[in-house]
Each structure stands twice: as structure tokens, then as C-alpha cells.
Design a protein around this motif. Structure first.
Motif, PDB file in Angstrom:
ATOM      1  N   LEU A 190     -23.267 -96.791 -77.569  1.00 29.96           N
ATOM      2  CA  LEU A 190     -22.641 -96.009 -78.654  1.00 29.96           C
ATOM      3  C   LEU A 190     -23.139 -94.564 -78.539  1.00 29.96           C
ATOM      4  O   LEU A 190     -24.354 -94.325 -78.496  1.00 29.96           O
ATOM      5  CB  LEU A 190     -23.002 -96.566 -80.024  1.00 29.96           C
ATOM      6  N   THR A 191     -22.215 -93.596 -78.494  1.00 32.36           N
ATOM      7  CA  THR A 191     -22.598 -92.202 -78.374  1.00 32.36           C
ATOM      8  C   THR A 191     -22.137 -91.464 -79.636  1.00 32.36           C
ATOM      9  O   THR A 191     -20.932 -91.341 -79.898  1.00 32.36           O
ATOM     10  CB  THR A 191     -21.955 -91.559 -77.135  1.00 32.36           C
ATOM     11  N   GLY A 192     -23.138 -90.982 -80.401  1.00 29.18           N
ATOM     12  CA  GLY A 192     -22.800 -90.267 -81.617  1.00 29.18           C
ATOM     13  C   GLY A 192     -22.678 -88.760 -81.343  1.00 29.18           C
ATOM     14  O   GLY A 192     -23.421 -88.207 -80.542  1.00 29.18           O
ATOM     15  N   ARG A 193     -21.630 -88.096 -81.947  1.00 26.47           N
ATOM     16  CA  ARG A 193     -21.452 -86.649 -81.785  1.00 26.47           C
ATOM     17  C   ARG A 193     -21.163 -86.006 -83.123  1.00 26.47           C
ATOM     18  O   ARG A 193     -20.837 -86.678 -84.101  1.00 26.47           O
ATOM     19  CB  ARG A 193     -20.264 -86.389 -80.840  1.00 26.47           C
ATOM     20  N   SER A 194     -21.204 -84.691 -83.061  1.00 34.36           N
ATOM     21  CA  SER A 194     -20.832 -83.948 -84.270  1.00 34.36           C
ATOM     22  C   SER A 194     -20.035 -82.719 -83.806  1.00 34.36           C
ATOM     23  O   SER A 194     -20.074 -82.371 -82.640  1.00 34.36           O
ATOM     24  CB  SER A 194     -22.085 -83.497 -85.044  1.00 34.36           C
ATOM     25  N   ASP A 195     -19.359 -82.060 -84.751  1.00 37.27           N
ATOM     26  CA  ASP A 195     -18.635 -80.859 -84.320  1.00 37.27           C
ATOM     27  C   ASP A 195     -19.619 -79.715 -84.224  1.00 37.27           C
ATOM     28  O   ASP A 195     -20.803 -79.859 -84.489  1.00 37.27           O
ATOM     29  CB  ASP A 195     -17.480 -80.542 -85.302  1.00 37.27           C
ATOM     30  N   GLY A 196     -19.198 -78.545 -83.812  1.00 35.69           N
ATOM     31  CA  GLY A 196     -20.126 -77.476 -83.472  1.00 35.69           C
ATOM     32  C   GLY A 196     -20.711 -76.733 -84.700  1.00 35.69           C
ATOM     33  O   GLY A 196     -21.562 -75.864 -84.521  1.00 35.69           O
ATOM     34  N   SER A 197     -20.272 -77.042 -85.897  1.00 37.43           N
ATOM     35  CA  SER A 197     -20.830 -76.328 -87.048  1.00 37.43           C
ATOM     36  C   SER A 197     -22.225 -76.847 -87.386  1.00 37.43           C
ATOM     37  O   SER A 197     -22.538 -77.987 -87.077  1.00 37.43           O
ATOM     38  CB  SER A 197     -19.874 -76.508 -88.251  1.00 37.43           C
ATOM     39  N   GLY A 198     -23.008 -75.982 -87.994  1.00 36.00           N
ATOM     40  CA  GLY A 198     -24.350 -76.436 -88.343  1.00 36.00           C
ATOM     41  C   GLY A 198     -25.333 -76.250 -87.210  1.00 36.00           C
ATOM     42  O   GLY A 198     -24.990 -75.849 -86.103  1.00 36.00           O
ATOM     43  N   GLN A 237     -22.699 -82.158 -75.799  1.00 38.61           N
ATOM     44  CA  GLN A 237     -21.749 -82.541 -74.747  1.00 38.61           C
ATOM     45  C   GLN A 237     -20.428 -82.935 -75.413  1.00 38.61           C
ATOM     46  O   GLN A 237     -20.081 -84.129 -75.479  1.00 38.61           O
ATOM     47  CB  GLN A 237     -22.284 -83.713 -73.925  1.00 38.61           C
ATOM     48  N   PRO A 238     -19.717 -81.994 -75.885  1.00 43.45           N
ATOM     49  CA  PRO A 238     -18.528 -82.313 -76.667  1.00 43.45           C
ATOM     50  C   PRO A 238     -17.427 -82.934 -75.801  1.00 43.45           C
ATOM     51  O   PRO A 238     -17.347 -82.693 -74.592  1.00 43.45           O
ATOM     52  CB  PRO A 238     -18.102 -80.945 -77.181  1.00 43.45           C
ATOM     53  N   LEU A 239     -16.625 -83.731 -76.446  1.00 45.77           N
ATOM     54  CA  LEU A 239     -15.462 -84.320 -75.805  1.00 45.77           C
ATOM     55  C   LEU A 239     -14.393 -83.259 -75.721  1.00 45.77           C
ATOM     56  O   LEU A 239     -14.188 -82.486 -76.647  1.00 45.77           O
ATOM     57  CB  LEU A 239     -14.939 -85.525 -76.606  1.00 45.77           C
ATOM     58  N   GLU A 240     -13.735 -83.143 -74.593  1.00 41.50           N
ATOM     59  CA  GLU A 240     -12.677 -82.151 -74.447  1.00 41.50           C
ATOM     60  C   GLU A 240     -11.373 -82.773 -74.905  1.00 41.50           C
ATOM     61  O   GLU A 240     -11.075 -83.928 -74.602  1.00 41.50           O
ATOM     62  CB  GLU A 240     -12.580 -81.718 -72.984  1.00 41.50           C
ATOM     63  N   THR A 241     -10.616 -82.002 -75.602  1.00 41.02           N
ATOM     64  CA  THR A 241      -9.305 -82.486 -76.027  1.00 41.02           C
ATOM     65  C   THR A 241      -8.260 -81.459 -75.639  1.00 41.02           C
ATOM     66  O   THR A 241      -8.557 -80.275 -75.426  1.00 41.02           O
ATOM     67  CB  THR A 241      -9.213 -82.676 -77.557  1.00 41.02           C
ATOM     68  N   ALA A 242      -7.035 -81.964 -75.539  1.00 39.25           N
ATOM     69  CA  ALA A 242      -5.941 -81.076 -75.160  1.00 39.25           C
ATOM     70  C   ALA A 242      -5.616 -80.113 -76.306  1.00 39.25           C
ATOM     71  O   ALA A 242      -5.290 -78.950 -76.076  1.00 39.25           O
ATOM     72  CB  ALA A 242      -4.706 -81.916 -74.770  1.00 39.25           C
ATOM     73  N   ASP A 243      -5.739 -80.632 -77.485  1.00 36.20           N
ATOM     74  CA  ASP A 243      -5.380 -79.809 -78.658  1.00 36.20           C
ATOM     75  C   ASP A 243      -6.647 -79.245 -79.268  1.00 36.20           C
ATOM     76  O   ASP A 243      -7.490 -79.997 -79.782  1.00 36.20           O
ATOM     77  CB  ASP A 243      -4.627 -80.703 -79.665  1.00 36.20           C
ATOM     78  N   PRO A 244      -6.885 -77.903 -79.232  1.00 39.01           N
ATOM     79  CA  PRO A 244      -8.121 -77.332 -79.747  1.00 39.01           C
ATOM     80  C   PRO A 244      -8.314 -77.616 -81.245  1.00 39.01           C
ATOM     81  O   PRO A 244      -9.450 -77.780 -81.686  1.00 39.01           O
ATOM     82  CB  PRO A 244      -7.919 -75.828 -79.504  1.00 39.01           C
ATOM     83  N   ALA A 245      -7.236 -77.791 -81.973  1.00 39.06           N
ATOM     84  CA  ALA A 245      -7.339 -78.058 -83.418  1.00 39.06           C
ATOM     85  C   ALA A 245      -7.943 -79.406 -83.697  1.00 39.06           C
ATOM     86  O   ALA A 245      -8.669 -79.599 -84.685  1.00 39.06           O
ATOM     87  CB  ALA A 245      -5.943 -77.961 -84.054  1.00 39.06           C
ATOM     88  N   ALA A 246      -7.692 -80.348 -82.746  1.00 39.37           N
ATOM     89  CA  ALA A 246      -8.171 -81.717 -82.926  1.00 39.37           C
ATOM     90  C   ALA A 246      -9.589 -81.881 -82.415  1.00 39.37           C
ATOM     91  O   ALA A 246     -10.209 -82.930 -82.581  1.00 39.37           O
ATOM     92  CB  ALA A 246      -7.233 -82.680 -82.209  1.00 39.37           C
ATOM     93  N   ARG A 247     -10.050 -80.808 -81.785  1.00 38.33           N
ATOM     94  CA  ARG A 247     -11.317 -80.969 -81.066  1.00 38.33           C
ATOM     95  C   ARG A 247     -12.473 -81.291 -82.018  1.00 38.33           C
ATOM     96  O   ARG A 247     -13.265 -82.224 -81.751  1.00 38.33           O
ATOM     97  CB  ARG A 247     -11.619 -79.672 -80.318  1.00 38.33           C
ATOM     98  N   ALA A 248     -12.595 -80.573 -83.102  1.00 38.82           N
ATOM     99  CA  ALA A 248     -13.691 -80.790 -84.049  1.00 38.82           C
ATOM    100  C   ALA A 248     -13.611 -82.199 -84.632  1.00 38.82           C
ATOM    101  O   ALA A 248     -14.606 -82.906 -84.718  1.00 38.82           O
ATOM    102  CB  ALA A 248     -13.624 -79.737 -85.172  1.00 38.82           C
ATOM    103  N   ARG A 249     -12.369 -82.623 -84.923  1.00 40.32           N
ATOM    104  CA  ARG A 249     -12.180 -83.956 -85.510  1.00 40.32           C
ATOM    105  C   ARG A 249     -12.590 -85.031 -84.512  1.00 40.32           C
ATOM    106  O   ARG A 249     -13.268 -86.002 -84.854  1.00 40.32           O
ATOM    107  CB  ARG A 249     -10.694 -84.099 -85.903  1.00 40.32           C
ATOM    108  N   GLU A 250     -12.203 -84.811 -83.221  1.00 43.21           N
ATOM    109  CA  GLU A 250     -12.485 -85.826 -82.202  1.00 43.21           C
ATOM    110  C   GLU A 250     -13.984 -85.941 -81.952  1.00 43.21           C
ATOM    111  O   GLU A 250     -14.471 -87.012 -81.597  1.00 43.21           O
ATOM    112  CB  GLU A 250     -11.772 -85.462 -80.884  1.00 43.21           C
ATOM    113  N   ASN A 251     -14.699 -84.806 -82.171  1.00 38.52           N
ATOM    114  CA  ASN A 251     -16.135 -84.839 -81.880  1.00 38.52           C
ATOM    115  C   ASN A 251     -16.978 -85.318 -83.053  1.00 38.52           C
ATOM    116  O   ASN A 251     -18.179 -85.591 -82.864  1.00 38.52           O
ATOM    117  CB  ASN A 251     -16.609 -83.458 -81.415  1.00 38.52           C
ATOM    118  N   ARG A 252     -16.374 -85.428 -84.243  1.00 39.10           N
ATOM    119  CA  ARG A 252     -17.122 -86.056 -85.337  1.00 39.10           C
ATOM    120  C   ARG A 252     -16.901 -87.550 -85.196  1.00 39.10           C
ATOM    121  O   ARG A 252     -16.095 -88.171 -85.911  1.00 39.10           O
ATOM    122  CB  ARG A 252     -16.603 -85.541 -86.712  1.00 39.10           C
TER     123      ARG A 252
END
Lengths: 601, 168
Positions: free
Chosen positions: A525-533, A571-586
Motif C-alpha cells: 500500500l503506497t500512501g500519497r498526498s497532494d503538493g499542498s502543505g 513521488q507523485p502519480l502523473e496524470t494526463a489531466d493536470p486538474a485531476a492530478r491533486a485528486r489522484e495523489n490524495r
């Protein structure tokens, strides 16, 4: 003395005519002087001649002294004129010598010793030379092809070998010599070698004379031409040398040299010189011609071909060179063949799982007997690789088990079944595998009751486990799932998130099926967060998210192991849609790894 | 060894060859008569003084009496004339033969063999004819068939050769 010259009656000498006129006037017969005058008157010059004869008679009564003085001169004089002196003296000399020998043999031997010694030595030397020559010829011919042919001929015909050699090496041989009286055709003397008998020589000489007469009458216009001189009958040539009273006929086998013609001429001349009287007086008695024998014997020459034949030796040389080349080629080929054979045997011996027990090499073939492990390389391929494919090799291989590492590995590969990604090595008797293989293959190997011969243990720890194909959809479903979180929250369930309970069911199912194959599932299990904070806040938050998901799954994981890690925003997950990126990384994402179950590990 | 050359002459068919055939050593075949014109044989005769070898030149008989091969007669020590008692003309031809032979060989001993005496009943000779022959040489009646007189004839020839060596 009856032959004294008669007194010529009509001698016109003036002296007696004058005398009567001068003395007749005195006429005194009483005195001796007158008597002498009368005698002179009556007898005239006859008296003078009688006086002369008396003087000569006195002179002829030679005293021994006078004879001794004249004798050498007289002998020399007569010897120059003709041979009569020799003829006359011969019987006396012969009888004197024989008498001398009879009475005093010792002195005679001493006297002729100086002559006899060299003569004997010369005769012995000649005989020895002839003997050596004939031995040489015999040796030469014994070891030649010609010699062998002659041996065969001798054996076939029953003729002694020496005669066969003589016949072939013969240039010419005088076999018979006849001395024939020219007028009567009677045989005066003959000579022939001791080994050749001449029957009816008297008839032959007569017939020869008749034939010469016949030929002369028939063809020769000029009798002085000499008539029939030479004729040939097969291998024989009859050479006739005519003389005034006798002719010499020589029967020659082979081709007589011109020098022999000269020899016969000299002989017939000598015969005429020495036997002139006997020839002219011949009346059928041949005894006076016995001394002619040595002259005839001299004509009995045998000339052999004693020279080495240059033609023959020249002919042999190319043959010898050719034979040498062939021999050298044979030796070279043989060496090459032997070298190739040794290389083949060495290559076979060097091949793991092959052991040559015995080998036998022929000219173009060979045979090999040995032991072969069923898992060893093919001997045919080895032989071909060593260059032995041109040979015809009979092989016999008996099976055996080899513990050579290559063979053991080959045997293990065959026994364990193909696994394309696996490499083997042998450490001691432990078969070490590396690479990767399907879980079921690995677990099957693990579960084997027996190992291949030569393998004491297996070490599969370095083999990565592939997901079996039938589980692939399930693994993919789990791996692609995301459990999403709201901003700053560690409670799953944001919009679009996968359902932890559904994941738990999938995980449980996977674990059950992997377990059937002898493995376990490790879910990361790999936990991530978005870039804020802050980073520290992110790390803590992502860890809390992973822990939260594990807490939901663990009770229903069916025994699968769950490990966590927190990456924060590193090590954020890359997404095609930059808007979805923060959501995908939480989020919490999943990775499936297969492990061997401890029971087979 | 004493050898003597003796020629046998006679016209064709008088039996010269038959005469010598059984009483001499023969080496050469009869064909010499037709080729060379002479055949040479040998007869060894024993005499008191030793033996004499008679080398017999048997001349081929010709039809013409003069043509006897004079060169073969040359050097002969004696001549045997052969006549056929049943053919008178052969006896008369002896004179011609003797003339030719004497011209070639000189006055050598002559023996005359009056042959075929086994057929004496058929002879056409008068005693005068025989006497005329005997005047030409020592006459012997011979028979080649029975052998009668042959040895004596050769013996007489040998004796004549030894007793009176030719004066040449």
C-alpha cells in the motif's frame, strides 16, 4: 755332284786356240814340263776348269772351325729365304727337348721357370677375371627383372640357368671352326668349345665346299671374287675366309663383330704361312695339321654383353621418382588421417558425457566404442566439428550416467521441464537457479519428491515469481485500483474512490488462488498526498491514509500480507489531466507481489 | 686320320644313291640332289694299315652324261662309276663320264660298279661289253638291293687310294 755344269763344247774362248799355236812348235814330250804343256794343249781350258773345281772342293770340306764361323750367318740367310730350315729342324729340336726333359727334368724345370711363372700367373689372372665377370653378371641378372624372367625361363624349359643367361647376354659366340682343304673339301682340322659336340664335321665341311661350289657356279662370274663368304641360318652365321689352299669356316651364334672377320683373315694367313708345304702336299692325311689346333682355338671367342645397359637405368629413374612421390603422398595422407583421427578421439573425450573406451583406425574408416550419457551432446556433431565427417566411423555407445556439471545441468533441465527465464548453475551438488519463472513451475519444482541424478539440492531463492496468466486480470484489477481521500483527510471515501470492501474481496480471492499454487500474496500500500502543505505534514498524512486502508483490508485479506509505505508528495502519480492530478495523489495505490508459501520455501 | 674324297658318278637311274644308302653314314637328306646337285656321305673302311675315311660325294645323276657337275669332281682322290646292267646305254656312257671326270680330277683310281646284279638275268650285256668296262677300272658287280659286292667295291677303292697315292 752329277749336277756340275757341263763343259761347253763350242766355247769360243780365245785362250785354248792360241795355246796350241804357241806350244806346238817346241814339241819335247819327255820332260815334265813338256808333259804339262802337252796336257794343256790336249785338254785346253778344261784343265783350268778342273783346277777351279778342285779348289772349290777343297773349300767345301769345311772344318768344324770354319763351319762354326759360318753357321749363324747361314742360318740367318736361310731363315730369311723361306721356312724350310724351321721345318727341317723342328723334329730334331722336339726330340732333343723331350730327351732333355726325360733325362734331367729338374734342370729343364729350372730353365723354363722364368717363362712358366708369368705364363701361369697370367692364365690364372685371366681365369679369375673371367670368373669375377661371370659372377658379376650372374649377380646383376639375379636381382633384375630380366634375371627373374631368365629364372622363369630356365625353370620352364629345364635349361640350366647359366645357359639361359649365356643365350641372352650373348653378343656372339664362335661355336665351331673348320679348316677345310679347298680343292677336295676334306676337313683338315676343327675346333669347338668343350661343351659343344660337333658331329659329322667332315660331312659338314664337304657339304660346305659343295655349296660354295654350287653358289660359285650359279652366281659368281668372277671366281677371284672369293665366292660365298657369309651366310646366316637362324641365329647362326657361317663366315668363310678363303685362302689359296684352304678355307676357314666359323660358325657363329649371334652377331659377329667386324674384328672377328679380321681375326679369321689373320688365322687363314697364318695357316698358309706355317703349313704351306702340308697344304700343297695334302693327300687325305690330316695328321700334319694337328699343330694348327691352337690357331683354331684362338678363334673360339665368346663375347658377352657385360656393359650395364644405360637405357634400362634411365628408364628406371622416372619410375623411382614417381614411386617416391606416391610413397611420400601415401605417407602424408596417412599422417593426415592419423592426425585427424586423434583429433576426433580427443574431441569426443573432451565432450562431457562421452568416454571413448577403445578406437581402431583403418585407411578410410574407423570404429569407436565408448560410453555415452543420454543427456550428452551428440557424438556425430562432435565428430563433424572435429573434421572427422569424411571418415566412415562405426560407433557403439553404451549408456551411462555422467556427473559432469554440464551433463547434470542438461539432465536437470530435461527433468524439471522448460522454463525459459531460468538459468542454472551447479555449486557442489546444489542446483542454483536464477532468473524468473511462473509461480506454479517454481512451486512444482519445490514440491518434487526426487531430484535428477547428480543434483543433491535445489536453490530457487534467486528465481523471481511471475504471476500465472490466469490470475493476471485479478492482479491487474487490484493494482490499478485507487482509494481516494478528500483534502487533508485520512478517511477513505472521496468521490471516485475504489471501494475498500470490494478490494478486500478481490484480495481475499487472489490470496486463496495463489495459496493453491503454493504461494502467498504480498500487497503493498503506497500512501500519497497532494503538493499542498509541508513535507512532514504530507508524510504523516500519507502514512495515515495507508494505515487507514490497511485497517480496512487486513481483517478480510484471507491471510495475504499487507505492507505500507508513505511517500507524501515526493513521488507523485502523473496524470494526463493536470486538474485531476491533486485528486489522484490524495490516494492509496496498490502493488501485488507473489511470495512462496513458507511451507515450500 | 686318312680321308679321301671319292665321287660317285653315273647317269640318272643307275642306283648310285641306293648303292650308298645302306652302307654309309648318311647325314644329309636326298633333297640335296635336287637342290645342290650333290649329297655327301661317309664310309669308313678298315684296312690292314689302318682305317680310311671315304668322303663320298654322291653326284646327282643327270640325263646328259657330260653334265655331271665338274666342279664337284675337282680334287677327288678316286671316282666310282655306276652303271646299270639292265640298261646297256648306261654302260656305254661310262666312257663319257670318265672323260669329264678325268678332265676335272686327273687320272685317279677308278672303280666301276655294274649295278643291279640281282637282275642279272635281265642284263643286256655281252661279255665283251663287260670286258670293255673292266678296261676302264676295277669292275665290280654290285646290287644295292641285296648288298652283294658293295663292301668289296668300297674296300677295293680304299685299297687303291692307299696303295697308289695320286701323283698330283
Amino acid at each position: 755332284m752329277s749336277g756340275t755344269p757341263p763343259v761347253p763344247r763350242d766355247d769360243p774362248s780365245p785362250t785354248p786356240r792360241d795355246e796350241p799355236g804357241a806350244t806346238g812348235a817346241a814339241g819335247a814330250p819327255a820332260s815334265s814340263d813338256e808333259l804339262r804343256r802337252l796336257r794343256a794343249l790336249l785338254l785346253g781350258d778344261t784343265r783350268t776348269r778342273v783346277d777351279g773345281i778342285e779348289t772349290r772342293l777343297e773349300a767345301m770340306e769345311l772344318t768344324p772351325e770354319a763351319l762354326a764361323e759360318r753357321l749363324p750367318e747361314a742360318i740367318a740367310l736361310r731363315a730369311r729365304q723361306d721356312r724350310q730350315l724351321g721345318v727341317a729342324l723342328a723334329p730334331t729340336v722336339e726330340s732333343a727337348i723331350s730327351e732333355s726333359v726325360r733325362r734331367r727334368p729338374g734342370e729343364f724345370a729350372d730353365a723354363i721357370f722364368p717363362v712358366l711363372g708369368p705364363a701361369i700367373r697370367k692364365a690364372i689372372a685371366e681365369t679369375m677375371a673371367e670368373l669375377v665377370g661371370s659372377i658379376n653378371r650372374a649377380m646383376e641378372h639375379s636381382f633384375s627383372v630380366r634375371g627373374l624372367q631368365w629364372r622363369m625361363e630356365s625353370w620352364r624349359s629345364g635349361v640350366p640357368y647359366a645357359q639361359v643367361v649365356l643365350r641372352h647376354a650373348l653378343v656372339y659366340r664362335v661355336e665351331q671352326v673348320f679348316l677345310v682343304h679347298a680343292e677336295t673339301g676334306l676337313l683338315l682340322a676343327k675346333a669347338s668349345p668343350p661343351d659343344l659336340a660337333v658331329p659329322d664335321a667332315d660331312l659338314v665341311s664337304g657339304m660346305l665346299t659343295a655349296i660354295r661350289d654350287f653358289v660359285g657356279d650359279s652366281f659368281a662370274q668372277d671366281a677371284a671374287a672369293g665366292g660365298l663368304r657369309t651366310f646366316s641360318v637362324g641365329e647362326l652365321t657361317v663366315m668363310v675366309e678363303p685362302g689359296p689352299h684352304a678355307l676357314l669356316a666359323a660358325v657363329v651364334r649371334g652377331q659377329p663383330a667386324e674384328s672377328f672377320r679380321r681375326k679369321t683373315q689373320e688365322t687363314i694367313e697364318s695357316v698358309h704361312a706355317q703349313f704351306s708345304n702340308a697344304l700343297t702336299e695334302f693327300d687325305g692325311d690330316s695328321r700334319p695339321f694337328e699343330p694348327v689346333q691352337p690357331l683354331l682355338q684362338d678363334c673360339l671367342v665368346t663375347v658377352l654383353d657385360t656393359d650395364a645397359r644405360p637405357g634400362a637405368s634411365v628408364n628406371w629413374r622416372p619410375l623411382a621418382i614417381g614411386a617416391g612421390l606416391v610413397l611420400a603422398a601415401v605417407i602424408a595422407l596417412s599422417a593426415l588421417s592419423a592426425w585427424r583421427w586423434r583429433r576426433v578421439i580427443a574431441a569426443l573425450d573432451a565432450t562431457a558425457g562421452l568416454t571413448v573406451v577403445s578406437s581402431d583406425r583403418g585407411w578410410r574408416s574407423g570404429s569407436i566404442r565408448g560410453l555415452r550419457d543420454p543427456d550428452a551432446a551428440s557424438p556425430g556433431a562432435t565428430i563433424a566439428a572435429a573434421g572427422g565427417d569424411t571418415l566412415h566411423i562405426t560407433q557403439r555407445w553404451d549408456p551411462y550416467l555422467s556427473l559432469a556439471p554440464d551433463v547434470v545441468i542438461a539432465r536437470a533441465r530435461r527433468a524439471l521441464g522448460e522454463a525459459a527465464g531460468v538459468r542454472y548453475a551447479l555449486r557442489g551438488d546444489t542446483l542454483v537457479a536464477s532468473g524468473h519463472a511462473a509461480l506454479d513451475w517454481v512451486s512444482a519444482v519445490r514440491a518434487r519428491a526426487s531430484l535428477p541424478n547428480g543434483v543433491g539440492a535445489t536453490d530457487l531463492s534467486a528465481v523471481g515469481l511471475d504471476v500465472p496468466a490466469e490470475l493476471d486480470p485479478l492482479v491487474r484489477e487490484i493494482s490499478e485500483a485507487r482509494v481516494l481521500f478528500d483534502v487533508g483527510s485520512a478517511v477513505p471515501g472521496a468521490a471516485g474512490s475504489a471501494s475498500p470492501s470490494a478490494l478486500a474481496r478481490r484480495l481475499s480471492e487472489l490470496q486463496a488462488r495463489v495459496r493453491d499454487l503454493g504461494g502467498d500474496v504480498e500487497l503493498g500500500l503506497t500512501g500519497r498526498s497532494d503538493g499542498s502543505g509541508t513535507d512532514a505534514a504530507n508524510a504523516a498524512l500519507s502514512q495515515q491514509r495507508a494505515d487507514a486502508v490497511r485497517a480496512l483490508l487486513a481483517p478480510r485479506a484471507g491471510g495475504a500480507t499487507i505492507v505500507t509505505r508513505a511517500l507524501g508528495a515526493t513521488q507523485p502519480l502523473e496524470t494526463a489531466d493536470p486538474a485531476a492530478r491533486a485528486r489522484e495523489n490524495r490516494s492509496v495505490s496498490f502493488a501485488v507481489r507473489l511470495l512462496l508459501h513458507p511451507s515450500v520455501r | 686320320m686318312i680321308q679321301k674324297k671319292v665321287c660317285m658318278v653315273g647317269v640318272f637311274g643307275t642306283g648310285k644313291t641306293s648303292l650308298v644308302q645302306q652302307f654309309v653314314h648318311t647325314r644329309f637328306s636326298e633333297k640335296y640332289h635336287s637342290t645342290v646337285g650333290v649329297k655327301i656321305d661317309r664310309k669308313v673302311v678298315e684296312l690292314k694299315g689302318g682305317e680310311v675315311t671315304i668322303v663320298l660325294w654322291d653326284l646327282a645323276g643327270r640325263d646328259k652324261d657330260e653334265d655331271i657337275g665338274a666342279s664337284y669332281v675337282r680334287g677327288a682322290h678316286g671316282v666310282i662309276y655306276v652303271a646299270d646292267g639292265t640298261r646297256k646305254e648306261t654302260c656305254e656312257q661310262v666312257a663319257d663320264l670318265q672323260r669329264v671326270a678325268t678332265a676335272a680330277a686327273g687320272a685317279v683310281p677308278a672303280v666301276i660298279a655294274l649295278n643291279k646284279c640281282d637282275l642279272v638275268a635281265d642284263w643286256a650285256l655281252s661279255s665283251a661289253d663287260e670286258a670293255a668296262l673292266a678296261a676302264r677300272g676295277t669292275l665290280f658287280r654290285t646290287s644295292a638291293k641285296s648288298g652283294e659286292g658293295v663292301e668289296a667295291m668300297f674296300l677295293a677303292m680304299a685299297t687303291a687310294l692307299i696303295a697308289s697315292p695320286e701323283g698330283a
